[in-house]
Design an enzyme around this catalytic site. Sequence first.
Site, PDB file in Angstrom:
ATOM      1  N   HIS A  18      57.707  51.634  19.761  1.00 17.05           N
ATOM      2  CA  HIS A  18      56.596  51.034  18.903  1.00 17.05           C
ATOM      3  C   HIS A  18      55.926  52.036  17.828  1.00 17.05           C
ATOM      4  CE1 HIS A  18      55.288  48.883  22.812  1.00 17.05           C
ATOM      5  NE2 HIS A  18      55.807  47.892  22.116  1.00 17.05           N
ATOM      6  N   LYS A  42      47.673  37.336  31.789  1.00 13.34           N
ATOM      7  CA  LYS A  42      48.736  38.030  32.024  1.00 13.34           C
ATOM      8  C   LYS A  42      48.495  39.344  32.541  1.00 13.34           C
ATOM      9  CE  LYS A  42      52.563  39.973  29.267  1.00 13.34           C
ATOM     10  NZ  LYS A  42      53.339  39.997  27.918  1.00 13.34           N
ATOM     11  N   ARG A  91      65.128  44.931  18.508  1.00 12.42           N
ATOM     12  CA  ARG A  91      66.007  46.004  19.519  1.00 12.42           C
ATOM     13  C   ARG A  91      67.296  45.633  19.576  1.00 12.42           C
ATOM     14  NH1 ARG A  91      62.049  46.440  24.289  1.00 12.42           N
ATOM     15  NH2 ARG A  91      62.056  43.992  23.769  1.00 12.42           N
ATOM     16  N   SER A 129      58.202  48.163  27.231  1.00 15.62           N
ATOM     17  CA  SER A 129      57.159  48.687  28.073  1.00 15.62           C
ATOM     18  C   SER A 129      57.378  48.265  29.508  1.00 15.62           C
ATOM     19  CB  SER A 129      55.782  48.053  27.521  1.00 15.62           C
ATOM     20  OG  SER A 129      55.431  48.356  26.236  1.00 15.62           O
TER      21      SER A 129
HETATM   22  O1  PNS Z   1      54.758  42.345  22.675  1.00  9.68           O
HETATM   23  P1  PNS Z   1      54.824  40.965  23.001  1.00  9.68           P
HETATM   24  O2  PNS Z   1      54.296  40.822  24.372  1.00  9.68           O
HETATM   25  O3  PNS Z   1      56.135  40.281  23.064  1.00  9.68           O
HETATM   26  O4  PNS Z   1      53.706  40.243  21.763  1.00  9.68           O
HETATM   27  C1  PNS Z   1      53.570  38.534  21.856  1.00  9.68           C
HETATM   28  C2  PNS Z   1      52.711  38.310  20.741  1.00  9.68           C
HETATM   29  C3  PNS Z   1      51.531  38.946  21.061  1.00  9.68           C
HETATM   30  C4  PNS Z   1      53.271  38.592  19.323  1.00  9.68           C
HETATM   31  C5  PNS Z   1      52.598  36.821  20.791  1.00  9.68           C
HETATM   32  O5  PNS Z   1      52.482  36.289  22.267  1.00  9.68           O
HETATM   33  C6  PNS Z   1      51.559  36.084  20.159  1.00  9.68           C
HETATM   34  O6  PNS Z   1      51.478  36.187  18.797  1.00  9.68           O
HETATM   35  N1  PNS Z   1      50.440  35.627  20.642  1.00  9.68           N
HETATM   36  C7  PNS Z   1      49.284  34.986  19.973  1.00  9.68           C
HETATM   37  C8  PNS Z   1      49.376  33.504  20.074  1.00  9.68           C
HETATM   38  C9  PNS Z   1      49.882  32.846  19.203  1.00  9.68           C
HETATM   39  O7  PNS Z   1      49.571  33.052  18.129  1.00  9.68           O
HETATM   40  N2  PNS Z   1      51.026  31.862  19.418  1.00  9.68           N
HETATM   41  C10 PNS Z   1      51.760  31.369  18.549  1.00  9.68           C
HETATM   42  C11 PNS Z   1      52.778  32.145  17.861  1.00  9.68           C
HETATM   43  S1  PNS Z   1      54.372  31.588  18.012  1.00  9.68           S
END
Ligand code: PNS
Length: 165
Positions: A18, A42, A91, A129
């Site tokens: 990150h 979560k 990645r 993570s």
């Molecule tokens: O590190 P992660 O857990 O893969 O991140 C995922 C994240 C936070 C980027 C994604 O879950 C997100 O943007 N959630 C917010 C809700 C949202 O906007 N959903 C619609 C987007 S497709």
Amino acid sequence: MDHVAVYPGSFDPMTNGHIEIVNRSKALFDEVHIGILRHPQKQSLFTVEERIEMIGEIYVDMPEVTVQAFEGLLVDFAASVGAQAIIRGLRAATDFEYELQMALMNRRLQDRIETLFMVPHEEFTFVSSSLVKEVFSLGGSISGLVPPSVEELMAAKIRGHKEGN
Ligand code: PNS
């Protein structure tokens, strides 16, 4: 016009992968806003507040990098900080399908905000993570995969869990 990006994720915990993406983003954007999704359903090792503190300490001397929690839609968070772009790290090919879906959905929701995929250095392509947490909780070394400050916080957290706190 300032170039502003958001870098969203769970960051539970922040890894060196990150950090590398943030460093690369800083070269392209005037401001990088790290956004931690508040996700009550979560399970996480660190609370959102602990993660804000953990990341804030890493960027204490870099005012162009900020960290905050967000709830709801990512595009709304991006718009609220005036971002033109959402940064996501890619990645491997296995990341791509989910990331493409999210990027297309986010574009549908907010056409003006671009998703930018960035590729971390190959030494971090296997770092996630969840793997870091698993290896560490089983006694393996995660040295070089997270900053020393994060390693210390993880040690304290896991000690706390073992003591039943
Ligand atoms: O590190 P992660 O857990 O893969 O991140 C995922 C994240 C936070 C980027 C994604 O879950 C997100 O943007 N959630 C917010 C809700 C949202 O906007 N959903 C619609 C987007 S497709």
